[in-house]
Design a protein around this motif. Structure first.
Motif, PDB file in Angstrom:
ATOM      1  N   ILE A 272       0.850  -1.193   0.000  1.00 34.27           N
ATOM      2  CA  ILE A 272       0.000   0.000   0.000  1.00 34.27           C
ATOM      3  C   ILE A 272       0.885   1.243   0.000  1.00 34.27           C
ATOM      4  O   ILE A 272       2.002   1.235   0.530  1.00 34.27           O
ATOM      5  CB  ILE A 272      -0.952  -0.020   1.217  1.00 34.27           C
ATOM      6  N   HIS A 273       0.377   2.331  -0.595  1.00 31.52           N
ATOM      7  CA  HIS A 273       1.210   3.513  -0.816  1.00 31.52           C
ATOM      8  C   HIS A 273       0.628   4.737  -0.103  1.00 31.52           C
ATOM      9  O   HIS A 273       0.533   5.825  -0.670  1.00 31.52           O
ATOM     10  CB  HIS A 273       1.338   3.785  -2.316  1.00 31.52           C
ATOM     11  N   CYS A 274       0.242   4.556   1.156  1.00 32.43           N
ATOM     12  CA  CYS A 274      -0.315   5.666   1.914  1.00 32.43           C
ATOM     13  C   CYS A 274       0.787   6.418   2.663  1.00 32.43           C
ATOM     14  O   CYS A 274       1.901   5.922   2.836  1.00 32.43           O
ATOM     15  CB  CYS A 274      -1.358   5.158   2.909  1.00 32.43           C
ATOM     16  N   SER A 275       0.437   7.617   3.121  1.00 33.49           N
ATOM     17  CA  SER A 275       1.365   8.454   3.873  1.00 33.49           C
ATOM     18  C   SER A 275       0.904   8.555   5.322  1.00 33.49           C
ATOM     19  O   SER A 275      -0.085   7.943   5.728  1.00 33.49           O
ATOM     20  CB  SER A 275       1.432   9.849   3.244  1.00 33.49           C
ATOM     21  N   MET A 276       1.598   9.374   6.099  1.00 28.53           N
ATOM     22  CA  MET A 276       1.238   9.571   7.495  1.00 28.53           C
ATOM     23  C   MET A 276      -0.143  10.219   7.650  1.00 28.53           C
ATOM     24  O   MET A 276      -0.729  10.170   8.733  1.00 28.53           O
ATOM     25  CB  MET A 276       2.301  10.442   8.175  1.00 28.53           C
ATOM     26  N   ARG A 277      -0.665  10.751   6.585  1.00 27.90           N
ATOM     27  CA  ARG A 277      -1.985  11.403   6.648  1.00 27.90           C
ATOM     28  C   ARG A 277      -3.067  10.463   7.148  1.00 27.90           C
ATOM     29  O   ARG A 277      -3.933  10.866   7.933  1.00 27.90           O
ATOM     30  CB  ARG A 277      -2.360  11.930   5.261  1.00 27.90           C
ATOM     31  N   ILE A 278      -3.047   9.193   6.742  1.00 30.49           N
ATOM     32  CA  ILE A 278      -4.122   8.288   7.167  1.00 30.49           C
ATOM     33  C   ILE A 278      -4.042   8.016   8.665  1.00 30.49           C
ATOM     34  O   ILE A 278      -5.067   7.725   9.304  1.00 30.49           O
ATOM     35  CB  ILE A 278      -4.133   6.966   6.378  1.00 30.49           C
ATOM     36  N   TYR A 279      -2.844   8.146   9.242  1.00 31.36           N
ATOM     37  CA  TYR A 279      -2.690   7.910  10.680  1.00 31.36           C
ATOM     38  C   TYR A 279      -3.020   9.149  11.502  1.00 31.36           C
ATOM     39  O   TYR A 279      -3.114   9.066  12.728  1.00 31.36           O
ATOM     40  CB  TYR A 279      -1.289   7.384  10.978  1.00 31.36           C
ATOM     41  N   ARG A 280      -3.205  10.254  10.829  1.00 31.92           N
ATOM     42  CA  ARG A 280      -3.797  11.438  11.475  1.00 31.92           C
ATOM     43  C   ARG A 280      -5.324  11.377  11.396  1.00 31.92           C
ATOM     44  O   ARG A 280      -6.024  11.670  12.381  1.00 31.92           O
ATOM     45  CB  ARG A 280      -3.290  12.715  10.794  1.00 31.92           C
ATOM     46  N   GLU A 281      -5.859  10.946  10.256  1.00 35.74           N
ATOM     47  CA  GLU A 281      -7.295  11.082  10.029  1.00 35.74           C
ATOM     48  C   GLU A 281      -8.121   9.887  10.502  1.00 35.74           C
ATOM     49  O   GLU A 281      -9.255  10.067  10.948  1.00 35.74           O
ATOM     50  CB  GLU A 281      -7.553  11.370   8.549  1.00 35.74           C
ATOM     51  N   MET A 282      -7.591   8.656  10.419  1.00 31.37           N
ATOM     52  CA  MET A 282      -8.396   7.517  10.884  1.00 31.37           C
ATOM     53  C   MET A 282      -8.694   7.588  12.380  1.00 31.37           C
ATOM     54  O   MET A 282      -9.847   7.385  12.793  1.00 31.37           O
ATOM     55  CB  MET A 282      -7.720   6.193  10.508  1.00 31.37           C
ATOM     56  N   LEU A 338       5.198  20.548  10.399  1.00 31.74           N
ATOM     57  CA  LEU A 338       5.698  20.761  11.753  1.00 31.74           C
ATOM     58  C   LEU A 338       6.839  19.802  12.043  1.00 31.74           C
ATOM     59  O   LEU A 338       6.752  18.607  11.756  1.00 31.74           O
ATOM     60  CB  LEU A 338       4.562  20.558  12.758  1.00 31.74           C
ATOM     61  N   LEU A 339       7.913  20.334  12.628  1.00 35.36           N
ATOM     62  CA  LEU A 339       9.115  19.542  12.858  1.00 35.36           C
ATOM     63  C   LEU A 339       8.975  18.638  14.077  1.00 35.36           C
ATOM     64  O   LEU A 339       8.352  18.992  15.075  1.00 35.36           O
ATOM     65  CB  LEU A 339      10.314  20.463  13.053  1.00 35.36           C
ATOM     66  N   LEU A 340       9.582  17.474  13.987  1.00 28.07           N
ATOM     67  CA  LEU A 340       9.731  16.597  15.138  1.00 28.07           C
ATOM     68  C   LEU A 340      10.789  17.180  16.075  1.00 28.07           C
ATOM     69  O   LEU A 340      11.639  17.975  15.653  1.00 28.07           O
ATOM     70  CB  LEU A 340      10.171  15.207  14.679  1.00 28.07           C
ATOM     71  N   PRO A 341      10.772  16.797  17.350  1.00 28.92           N
ATOM     72  CA  PRO A 341      11.792  17.310  18.282  1.00 28.92           C
ATOM     73  C   PRO A 341      13.202  16.924  17.820  1.00 28.92           C
ATOM     74  O   PRO A 341      13.474  15.754  17.536  1.00 28.92           O
ATOM     75  CB  PRO A 341      11.447  16.628  19.607  1.00 28.92           C
ATOM     76  N   GLU A 342      14.063  17.893  17.760  1.00 30.41           N
ATOM     77  CA  GLU A 342      15.411  17.651  17.252  1.00 30.41           C
ATOM     78  C   GLU A 342      16.168  16.655  18.120  1.00 30.41           C
ATOM     79  O   GLU A 342      16.904  15.795  17.608  1.00 30.41           O
ATOM     80  CB  GLU A 342      16.188  18.969  17.177  1.00 30.41           C
ATOM     81  N   HIS A 343      15.976  16.736  19.424  1.00 33.04           N
ATOM     82  CA  HIS A 343      16.687  15.825  20.324  1.00 33.04           C
ATOM     83  C   HIS A 343      16.280  14.377  20.075  1.00 33.04           C
ATOM     84  O   HIS A 343      17.133  13.478  20.085  1.00 33.04           O
ATOM     85  CB  HIS A 343      16.410  16.205  21.786  1.00 33.04           C
ATOM     86  N   GLU A 355      17.795   7.321   7.086  1.00 26.50           N
ATOM     87  CA  GLU A 355      17.640   8.699   7.541  1.00 26.50           C
ATOM     88  C   GLU A 355      16.235   8.892   8.103  1.00 26.50           C
ATOM     89  O   GLU A 355      15.243   8.547   7.461  1.00 26.50           O
ATOM     90  CB  GLU A 355      17.887   9.678   6.401  1.00 26.50           C
ATOM     91  N   LEU A 356      16.142   9.452   9.290  1.00 28.53           N
ATOM     92  CA  LEU A 356      14.852   9.668   9.928  1.00 28.53           C
ATOM     93  C   LEU A 356      14.155  10.883   9.342  1.00 28.53           C
ATOM     94  O   LEU A 356      14.803  11.839   8.900  1.00 28.53           O
ATOM     95  CB  LEU A 356      15.034   9.861  11.433  1.00 28.53           C
ATOM     96  N   PRO A 357      12.819  10.876   9.338  1.00 28.85           N
ATOM     97  CA  PRO A 357      12.082  12.057   8.899  1.00 28.85           C
ATOM     98  C   PRO A 357      12.268  13.195   9.894  1.00 28.85           C
ATOM     99  O   PRO A 357      12.559  12.963  11.073  1.00 28.85           O
ATOM    100  CB  PRO A 357      10.628  11.576   8.874  1.00 28.85           C
ATOM    101  N   ARG A 358      12.074  14.395   9.443  1.00 29.63           N
ATOM    102  CA  ARG A 358      12.207  15.568  10.308  1.00 29.63           C
ATOM    103  C   ARG A 358      10.858  16.179  10.660  1.00 29.63           C
ATOM    104  O   ARG A 358      10.783  17.030  11.540  1.00 29.63           O
ATOM    105  CB  ARG A 358      13.083  16.625   9.606  1.00 29.63           C
ATOM    106  N   THR A 359       9.800  15.749   9.951  1.00 34.73           N
ATOM    107  CA  THR A 359       8.485  16.343  10.162  1.00 34.73           C
ATOM    108  C   THR A 359       7.485  15.271  10.591  1.00 34.73           C
ATOM    109  O   THR A 359       7.668  14.083  10.326  1.00 34.73           O
ATOM    110  CB  THR A 359       7.968  17.018   8.880  1.00 34.73           C
ATOM    111  N   TRP A 360       6.405  15.704  11.241  1.00 35.63           N
ATOM    112  CA  TRP A 360       5.366  14.782  11.700  1.00 35.63           C
ATOM    113  C   TRP A 360       4.669  14.098  10.524  1.00 35.63           C
ATOM    114  O   TRP A 360       4.398  12.905  10.562  1.00 35.63           O
ATOM    115  CB  TRP A 360       4.337  15.528  12.548  1.00 35.63           C
ATOM    116  N   LEU A 361       4.325  14.873   9.509  1.00 29.78           N
ATOM    117  CA  LEU A 361       3.639  14.332   8.340  1.00 29.78           C
ATOM    118  C   LEU A 361       4.590  14.267   7.153  1.00 29.78           C
ATOM    119  O   LEU A 361       5.634  14.927   7.144  1.00 29.78           O
ATOM    120  CB  LEU A 361       2.412  15.189   7.998  1.00 29.78           C
ATOM    121  N   ASP A 362       4.212  13.480   6.151  1.00 27.18           N
ATOM    122  CA  ASP A 362       5.038  13.333   4.957  1.00 27.18           C
ATOM    123  C   ASP A 362       4.697  14.416   3.930  1.00 27.18           C
ATOM    124  O   ASP A 362       3.524  14.769   3.750  1.00 27.18           O
ATOM    125  CB  ASP A 362       4.789  11.964   4.312  1.00 27.18           C
ATOM    126  N   ASP A 363       5.695  14.896   3.257  1.00 25.68           N
ATOM    127  CA  ASP A 363       5.487  15.824   2.142  1.00 25.68           C
ATOM    128  C   ASP A 363       5.316  14.987   0.871  1.00 25.68           C
ATOM    129  O   ASP A 363       6.269  14.671   0.177  1.00 25.68           O
ATOM    130  CB  ASP A 363       6.674  16.780   2.010  1.00 25.68           C
TER     131      ASP A 363
END
Length: 392
Positions: A272-282, A338-343, A355-363
């Motif tokens: 499946i080719h979904c992004s972090m958006r579905i884990y915000r909206e479901m 929105l950025l994830l905590p840098e620490h 490489e880890l993502p830097r933002t909560w949602l995917d672009d």
């Protein structure tokens, strides 16, 4: 009444098949640390369940011979006669191999989900989250799909026996929730609704739209198998459309939901080719449904998710932020990047092979366009309409 409880048992970290197995419990630690660093999880919300899992309850879901074999194979040096039985009970394969202490850790997971259900049904909390749970593939007579004991079924059985409540089980894992479906396939008081990638190409190969329950439970099973390479818009359209109709039919007293986060495009075990958006909206849709239909009663469990670095901590954190109504969500809705905590990023980047993502949602604007998008959406709508027709 407190809004939400975060149920966590340290023994769930001992649920480890082997070092290189895709089921990696570091995801639980990463999620907790992420939430703590954004001020969304303090000690007052953390609940450690009692260790003991009621033996009678366990044997009401799993046959006694299976439970006894799990116990024996959990020993450091199991007897040869039990090792010879491992294959019969699904415990000698690379997928779900037996390991020392598995009964204790699997029981801790089961106890956590049952305790989460009790916290909600007894009125101590509106919602309860147990991310260690969601092991939905375990069958009455065997382990399967990385699952030893079916904690979701145990929680639902507890609700049924202790409170005689009507349950709606919602499964959002990319793999069909076959074990829970089987546990309640003939029960008219437990409605199961699973959205997943079609079993034509993916484990466990079940979850066809034609599976509708049996006997008195006929019509209480709804499956929504979607096509490989389904994207956010189609996944959410189908999930939300059918959820409204399922709620009308089920009329639940409580919602128990499973939140495997392996429908993400980066997950290595699905298509499946979904992004972090579905884990915000479901979770948002389920939360609204709980308050509209169940006086807020909602138990949420974890599940699958095999990109533990880039996907699981963000997805499960978004679930808790929704469940606890944390104000960070309002900021996120106004600023999708929105950025994830840098620490947190720096701490886990030192261990991560990617490489880890830097933002909560995917672009997703940076993602390659998916071929056959319209054909996939058309097929998914057809299946959704067919499933909806069974609810009339």
């Amino acid at each position: 009444m407190p809004e939400a409880a975060y149920v966590y048992h340290p023994d769930s970290l001992n649920y480890v098949f082997r070092r290189d197995h895709p089921f990696d419990q570091r995801r639980l630690v990463m999620t907790m640390e992420l939430l703590q660093q954004v001020g969304a999880l303090d000690d007052s919300a953390l609940i450690q369940p009692p260790y003991a899992l009621d033996e009678q309850l366990l044997r009401s879901i799993h046959i006694p011979q299976y439970v006894d074999t799990v116990k024996q194979l959990s020993l450091d040096d199991p007897e040869e006669r039990y090792i010879s039985l491992a294959g019969q009970y699904g415990l000698d394969y690379d997928e779900t191999p037996f390991f020392p202490g598995m009964h204790k850790s699997a029981s801790a997971i089961g106890a956590g989900s049952v305790h989460a259900a009790e916290l909600v049904m007894s009125g101590q909390y509106n919602h309860a989250l147990h991310l260690g749970g969601g092991l939905h593939h375990a069958l009455p007579q065997k382990g399967a799909g990385f699952c030893i004991y079916n904690d979701a079924s145990l929680a639902i059985q507890h609700i049924r026996h202790q409170y005689d409540a009507k349950v709606l089980y919602i499964d959002t894992d990319v793999h069909h929730g076959d074990g829970v479906e089987m546990s309640f396939y003939t029960d008219p008081h437990v409605f199961t609704y699973s959205i997943h990638e079609t079993g034509k190409y993916l484990f466990p190969g079940t979850g066809r739209v034609e599976e509708r329950g049996a006997g008195e439970g006929f019509g209480c099973t709804i499956n929504l198998p979607v096509e490989p390479y389904t994207e956010d818009d189609s996944w959410l359209e189908c999930f939300g459309t059918l959820l409204d109709q399922v709620l009308q039919r089920a009329q639940p007293d409580i919602i128990v939901s499973q939140h495997g986060c392996d429908a993400h495009a980066l997950d290595p075990l699905s298509h499946i080719h979904c992004s972090m958006r579905i884990y915000r909206e479901m979770p948002q849709l389920i939360h609204q449904a709980a308050h509209e239909w169940c006086q807020g009663r909602w138990v949420a469990l974890g599940g699958g998710g095999y990109d533990i670095w880039r996907v699981v901590p963000r997805a499960w954190s978004l679930l808790w932020l929704e469940m606890s109504e944390h104000p960070l969500l309002q900021t996120l809705d106004h600023d999708p990047q929105l950025l994830l905590p840098e620490h947190w990023v720096n701490r886990w980047q030192a261990q991560s092979p990617v490489e880890l993502p830097r933002t909560w949602l995917d672009d997703v604007s940076r993602w390659e366009p998916m071929p056959r998008r319209q054909e996939i959406m058309k097929q998914n709508r057809h299946i959704c309409e067919l499933a909806a027709s069974y609810l009339k």
